[in-house]
Design a protein around this motif. Structure first.
Motif, mmCIF file in Angstrom:
data_model
loop_
_atom_site.group_PDB
_atom_site.id
_atom_site.type_symbol
_atom_site.label_atom_id
_atom_site.label_comp_id
_atom_site.label_asym_id
_atom_site.label_seq_id
_atom_site.Cartn_x
_atom_site.Cartn_y
_atom_site.Cartn_z
ATOM 1 N N GLN A 139 0.844 -1.188 0.000
ATOM 2 C CA GLN A 139 0.000 0.000 0.000
ATOM 3 C C GLN A 139 0.883 1.243 0.000
ATOM 4 O O GLN A 139 1.800 1.363 0.798
ATOM 5 N N VAL A 140 0.562 2.163 -0.898
ATOM 6 C CA VAL A 140 1.347 3.389 -1.014
ATOM 7 C C VAL A 140 0.824 4.432 -0.049
ATOM 8 O O VAL A 140 -0.392 4.649 0.044
ATOM 9 N N GLN A 141 1.733 5.061 0.670
ATOM 10 C CA GLN A 141 1.364 6.163 1.556
ATOM 11 C C GLN A 141 2.353 7.302 1.396
ATOM 12 O O GLN A 141 3.562 7.078 1.330
ATOM 13 N N LEU A 142 1.798 8.508 1.328
ATOM 14 C CA LEU A 142 2.593 9.727 1.388
ATOM 15 C C LEU A 142 2.107 10.490 2.610
ATOM 16 O O LEU A 142 0.927 10.831 2.684
ATOM 17 N N VAL A 143 2.998 10.746 3.534
ATOM 18 C CA VAL A 143 2.612 11.388 4.788
ATOM 19 C C VAL A 143 3.335 12.718 4.912
ATOM 20 O O VAL A 143 4.555 12.768 5.055
ATOM 21 N N CYS A 166 7.565 15.143 3.267
ATOM 22 C CA CYS A 166 6.659 14.133 2.725
ATOM 23 C C CYS A 166 7.405 12.811 2.712
ATOM 24 O O CYS A 166 8.322 12.623 1.900
ATOM 25 N N ALA A 212 7.466 8.893 2.054
ATOM 26 C CA ALA A 212 6.766 7.921 1.224
ATOM 27 C C ALA A 212 7.049 6.497 1.680
ATOM 28 O O ALA A 212 8.159 6.191 2.132
ATOM 29 N N SER A 213 6.035 5.659 1.553
ATOM 30 C CA SER A 213 6.198 4.227 1.768
ATOM 31 C C SER A 213 5.413 3.487 0.699
ATOM 32 O O SER A 213 4.422 4.003 0.172
ATOM 33 N N TYR A 260 -0.258 19.674 -0.372
ATOM 34 C CA TYR A 260 -0.321 18.244 -0.660
ATOM 35 C C TYR A 260 0.950 17.785 -1.374
ATOM 36 O O TYR A 260 1.465 18.461 -2.267
ATOM 37 N N TYR A 311 0.187 9.314 -6.933
ATOM 38 C CA TYR A 311 -0.272 9.185 -5.554
ATOM 39 C C TYR A 311 -0.258 10.532 -4.842
ATOM 40 O O TYR A 311 0.569 11.412 -5.161
ATOM 41 N N GLY A 322 -0.735 12.622 -0.893
ATOM 42 C CA GLY A 322 -0.823 12.605 0.551
ATOM 43 C C GLY A 322 -2.135 13.199 1.017
ATOM 44 O O GLY A 322 -2.962 13.644 0.202
ATOM 45 N N GLN A 323 -2.312 13.244 2.323
ATOM 46 C CA GLN A 323 -3.579 13.708 2.898
ATOM 47 C C GLN A 323 -3.607 15.210 3.103
ATOM 48 O O GLN A 323 -4.662 15.778 3.342
#
Length: 116
Positions: A1-5, A22, A24-25, A94, A105, A107-108
């Motif tokens: 699962q891709v996440q940008l935080v 930012c 990333a995972s 963002y 992708y 981020g939030q």
């Protein structure tokens, strides 16, 4: 699962500085163009700065000389250093990772408020 935080947003006075991060995972950002977008209330989302996989940055005119985008591929993280902040920089910021239309992708978002 891709996440940008995203992190690093907050309230700052005009003329102040913030550094957004930012992390990333789920993807290896070294092959991605990484971008920072912002959206102010009642306005469309706009690209603020981007950096290619080769490290070439570009900026919108209103932030040139004040903002700096950078990437640390070893940390899988992209940054936005924002100096000389103005009230008109107030927005939700963002992070975006783009390789192609399928591998795109977001981020939030993190709130940046510039106010005295």
């Amino acid at each position: 699962q891709v996440q940008l935080v995203e992190s690093g947003g907050g309230l700052v006075q005009p003329g102040g500085s913030l550094r957004l991060s930012c992390a990333a995972s789920g993807i290896i950002i070294s092959i991605y163009t990484m971008g920072w977008y912002r959206q102010a209330p009642g306005k469309q989302r706009e690209l603020v700065a981007a950096i290619t996989s080769g490290g070439m940055p570009n900026y919108i005119d209103s932030v040139k000389g004040r903002f700096t985008i950078s990437r640390d591929n070893a940390k899988n993280t992209v940054y936005l250093q924002m100096n000389s902040l103005k009230p008109e920089d107030t927005a939700v910021y963002y992070c975006n990772a783009h390789y192609d239309p399928t591998n795109d992708y977001w981020g939030q978002g993190t709130q940046v408020t510039v106010s005295s």
